[in-house]
Motif scaffolding. Structure first.
Motif, PDB file in Angstrom:
ATOM      1  N   ASP A 229      50.644 -71.435  16.726  1.00 15.85           N
ATOM      2  CA  ASP A 229      50.033 -70.166  17.030  1.00 15.85           C
ATOM      3  C   ASP A 229      50.113 -68.830  16.520  1.00 15.85           C
ATOM      4  OD1 ASP A 229      47.957 -69.209  19.461  1.00 15.85           O
ATOM      5  OD2 ASP A 229      49.502 -67.723  19.270  1.00 15.85           O
ATOM      6  N   GLU A 230      51.554 -68.685  15.959  1.00 14.64           N
ATOM      7  CA  GLU A 230      51.423 -67.317  15.262  1.00 14.64           C
ATOM      8  C   GLU A 230      51.011 -67.519  13.633  1.00 14.64           C
ATOM      9  OE1 GLU A 230      55.651 -69.456  15.537  1.00 14.64           O
ATOM     10  OE2 GLU A 230      53.838 -69.237  16.882  1.00 14.64           O
ATOM     11  N   ASP A 231      50.903 -68.691  13.333  1.00 18.31           N
ATOM     12  CA  ASP A 231      50.488 -68.773  11.884  1.00 18.31           C
ATOM     13  C   ASP A 231      48.946 -68.367  11.775  1.00 18.31           C
ATOM     14  OD1 ASP A 231      52.691 -69.833  10.968  1.00 18.31           O
ATOM     15  OD2 ASP A 231      52.396 -71.909  11.569  1.00 18.31           O
ATOM     16  N   ILE A 232      48.272 -68.097  12.785  1.00 15.09           N
ATOM     17  CA  ILE A 232      46.708 -67.826  12.901  1.00 15.09           C
ATOM     18  C   ILE A 232      46.590 -66.470  13.626  1.00 15.09           C
ATOM     19  CG2 ILE A 232      44.354 -68.521  12.973  1.00 15.09           C
ATOM     20  CD1 ILE A 232      45.333 -71.306  12.951  1.00 15.09           C
ATOM     21  N   LEU A 233      46.366 -65.595  12.863  1.00 12.89           N
ATOM     22  CA  LEU A 233      45.912 -64.176  13.495  1.00 12.89           C
ATOM     23  C   LEU A 233      44.262 -63.792  13.654  1.00 12.89           C
ATOM     24  CD1 LEU A 233      46.947 -61.476  14.578  1.00 12.89           C
ATOM     25  CD2 LEU A 233      46.984 -60.580  12.323  1.00 12.89           C
ATOM     26  N   VAL A 234      44.004 -63.664  14.630  1.00  9.46           N
ATOM     27  CA  VAL A 234      42.808 -63.154  14.967  1.00  9.46           C
ATOM     28  C   VAL A 234      42.727 -61.632  14.782  1.00  9.46           C
ATOM     29  CG1 VAL A 234      40.524 -63.277  16.685  1.00  9.46           C
ATOM     30  CG2 VAL A 234      41.923 -65.281  16.233  1.00  9.46           C
ATOM     31  N   ILE A 235      41.743 -61.040  13.979  1.00  8.72           N
ATOM     32  CA  ILE A 235      41.267 -59.716  13.707  1.00  8.72           C
ATOM     33  C   ILE A 235      39.805 -59.585  13.749  1.00  8.72           C
ATOM     34  CG2 ILE A 235      41.678 -57.576  12.659  1.00  8.72           C
ATOM     35  CD1 ILE A 235      44.092 -58.828  11.683  1.00  8.72           C
ATOM     36  N   PRO A 236      39.104 -59.052  15.078  1.00 12.90           N
ATOM     37  CA  PRO A 236      37.794 -58.914  14.998  1.00 12.90           C
ATOM     38  C   PRO A 236      37.695 -57.575  13.957  1.00 12.90           C
ATOM     39  CG  PRO A 236      38.671 -59.297  17.173  1.00 12.90           C
ATOM     40  CD  PRO A 236      39.750 -58.978  16.282  1.00 12.90           C
ATOM     41  N   LEU A 237      36.582 -57.802  13.087  1.00  6.02           N
ATOM     42  CA  LEU A 237      36.100 -56.998  12.192  1.00  6.02           C
ATOM     43  C   LEU A 237      34.607 -56.993  11.768  1.00  6.02           C
ATOM     44  CD1 LEU A 237      36.987 -55.154   9.776  1.00  6.02           C
ATOM     45  CD2 LEU A 237      37.599 -57.133   8.542  1.00  6.02           C
ATOM     46  N   ASP A 238      34.166 -55.696  11.675  1.00 10.46           N
ATOM     47  CA  ASP A 238      32.886 -55.644  11.129  1.00 10.46           C
ATOM     48  C   ASP A 238      33.002 -54.781   9.774  1.00 10.46           C
ATOM     49  OD1 ASP A 238      30.283 -54.849  10.576  1.00 10.46           O
ATOM     50  OD2 ASP A 238      29.915 -53.832  12.468  1.00 10.46           O
ATOM     51  N   LEU A 239      32.474 -55.467   8.718  1.00 10.41           N
ATOM     52  CA  LEU A 239      32.983 -55.063   7.323  1.00 10.41           C
ATOM     53  C   LEU A 239      32.115 -53.654   7.190  1.00 10.41           C
ATOM     54  CD1 LEU A 239      32.809 -58.267   5.422  1.00 10.41           C
ATOM     55  CD2 LEU A 239      34.862 -56.732   5.710  1.00 10.41           C
ATOM     56  N   MET A 240      31.146 -53.803   8.046  1.00 12.26           N
ATOM     57  CA  MET A 240      30.144 -52.439   7.804  1.00 12.26           C
ATOM     58  C   MET A 240      31.064 -51.233   8.295  1.00 12.26           C
ATOM     59  SD  MET A 240      27.690 -53.541   5.995  1.00 12.26           S
ATOM     60  CE  MET A 240      26.707 -51.815   6.147  1.00 12.26           C
ATOM     61  N   ASP A 241      31.788 -51.353   9.239  1.00 13.09           N
ATOM     62  CA  ASP A 241      32.618 -50.170   9.762  1.00 13.09           C
ATOM     63  C   ASP A 241      34.064 -49.934   8.935  1.00 13.09           C
ATOM     64  OD1 ASP A 241      33.994 -48.366  11.332  1.00 13.09           O
ATOM     65  OD2 ASP A 241      34.465 -49.673  12.859  1.00 13.09           O
ATOM     66  N   ARG A 242      33.840 -49.321   7.738  1.00 11.20           N
ATOM     67  CA  ARG A 242      34.748 -49.108   6.837  1.00 11.20           C
ATOM     68  C   ARG A 242      35.904 -48.310   7.349  1.00 11.20           C
ATOM     69  NH1 ARG A 242      31.498 -48.281   0.934  1.00 11.20           N
ATOM     70  NH2 ARG A 242      30.190 -50.152   1.103  1.00 11.20           N
ATOM     71  N   ALA A 243      35.595 -47.387   8.337  1.00 10.59           N
ATOM     72  CA  ALA A 243      36.858 -46.783   8.773  1.00 10.59           C
ATOM     73  C   ALA A 243      37.823 -47.494   9.567  1.00 10.59           C
ATOM     74  CB  ALA A 243      36.129 -45.510   9.759  1.00 10.59           C
ATOM     75  N   SER A 244      37.426 -48.768  10.024  1.00 12.60           N
ATOM     76  CA  SER A 244      38.561 -49.521  10.654  1.00 12.60           C
ATOM     77  C   SER A 244      39.383 -50.349   9.518  1.00 12.60           C
ATOM     78  CB  SER A 244      37.767 -50.181  11.546  1.00 12.60           C
ATOM     79  OG  SER A 244      37.018 -51.314  10.678  1.00 12.60           O
ATOM     80  N   HIS A 245      39.024 -50.242   8.323  1.00 12.49           N
ATOM     81  CA  HIS A 245      39.681 -51.567   7.281  1.00 12.49           C
ATOM     82  C   HIS A 245      40.944 -51.183   7.389  1.00 12.49           C
ATOM     83  CE1 HIS A 245      35.584 -52.303   5.151  1.00 12.49           C
ATOM     84  NE2 HIS A 245      35.596 -52.710   6.423  1.00 12.49           N
ATOM     85  N   LYS A 246      41.373 -49.691   7.152  1.00 12.83           N
ATOM     86  CA  LYS A 246      43.005 -49.644   7.078  1.00 12.83           C
ATOM     87  C   LYS A 246      43.756 -50.082   8.287  1.00 12.83           C
ATOM     88  CE  LYS A 246      46.105 -46.035   6.156  1.00 12.83           C
ATOM     89  NZ  LYS A 246      46.212 -44.346   5.894  1.00 12.83           N
ATOM     90  N   GLU A 247      43.004 -49.749   9.427  1.00 11.26           N
ATOM     91  CA  GLU A 247      44.038 -50.163  10.651  1.00 11.26           C
ATOM     92  C   GLU A 247      44.006 -51.813  10.991  1.00 11.26           C
ATOM     93  OE1 GLU A 247      43.181 -50.393  15.362  1.00 11.26           O
ATOM     94  OE2 GLU A 247      41.947 -49.116  14.260  1.00 11.26           O
TER      95      GLU A 247
END
Length: 258
Positions: A101-119
């Motif tokens: 389970d720890e080998d796969i990380l789910v990170i919801p992401l909207d590529l258009m929301d560039r402000a969230s990329h760093k986080e």
């Protein structure tokens, strides 16, 4: 004797050219990628244990990438906008592989929301550690063995067409149409992994006649533009009708009757 050697050389060249021509006609990728598939490194030998971040992992090529990468032992970061679909893909990956389970990380992401990329990036680093990125910085100091691969896939069989934009933005595509003329997603992803394993810098992946367009764009752009303008009008008509953009190239769309 010199004449015989000359004939053999000419014959060898002719056989080579004919072989490459046949591969081009019946192939489903560019010649460099097909050559790598035959004699190059396998994805299993190069990608096992690597951390791969897949955006658009909830459907289509991204989803299939997750399945094939997990099957060969790559650790994954899965991103897309729909978290429930990402969790579904993660469960399928775990079922098809020996990953934990720890080998796969789910990170919801909207590529258009560039402000969230760093986080989001910091989240991935915290989970898998920053060892890879430290080694990357070291490699960059002295002309690294880093390959940036540009992947140019043609039409593939995928449910992603249901999420395509129509003339009305909130209206989904009503039918995916006949997709039998398209390449399977499994084959497309396999070729992508072969290309990555062999550091192929640019990959053209498509069945004929779409592959021919790749070569036309490279060597005869004026002719390519001529046909693209013709087919482009058809794609727009399909979008407005709520159809898969490529469905009517090979067959007429069925008219709904009451």
């Amino acid at each position: 004797m010199d004449v015989c050697w000359s004939c053999l050389i000419v014959l060898g060249i002719a056989v080579y050219v004919l072989t490459q021509l046949l591969r081009l006609i019946f192939g489903d990728a560019d010649l460099t990628l097909l050559w790598a598939e035959k004699i190059g490194s396998t994805p299993e030998s190069k990608l096992r244990g690597k951390v791969v971040w897949i955006t658009g992992a909830s459907s289509g090529i991204g989803e299939e990438l997750a399945y094939q990468l997990s099957a060969i032992g790559a650790r994954l970061v899965l991103s897309a906008r729909r978290e429930n679909e990402l969790e579904r893909v993660k469960r399928s990956c775990l079922e098809r592989s020996s990953l934990k389970d720890e080998d796969i990380l789910v990170i919801p992401l909207d590529l258009m929301d560039r402000a969230s990329h760093k986080e989001k990036t910091e989240t991935a680093l915290k989970h898998f550690g920053d060892g890879f990125f430290k080694s990357l910085r070291t490699e960059l100091t002295d002309y690294p063995n880093i390959t940036i691969s540009t992947i140019c896939p043609g039409p593939v069989i995928s449910s992603i067409v249901h999420n395509a934009f129509t003339e009305q933005l909130e209206k989904p595509v009503s039918t995916s149409g006949d997709q039998t003329h398209k390449m399977s997603t499994e084959r497309c992803v396999h070729l992508i992994l072969v290309g990555l394993a062999n550091h192929v810098k640019e990959m053209w992946i498509a069945q004929q006649p779409f592959l021919l367009f790749c070569y036309m764009w490279q060597y005869t752009p004026t002719l390519a533009w001529y046909f693209t303008n013709i087919l482009g009008k058809k794609r727009v008509q399909n979008f407005k009708a709520g159809l898969d953009a490529d469905s009517a190239y090979f067959s007429k769309p069925k008219i709904k009757t009451t």
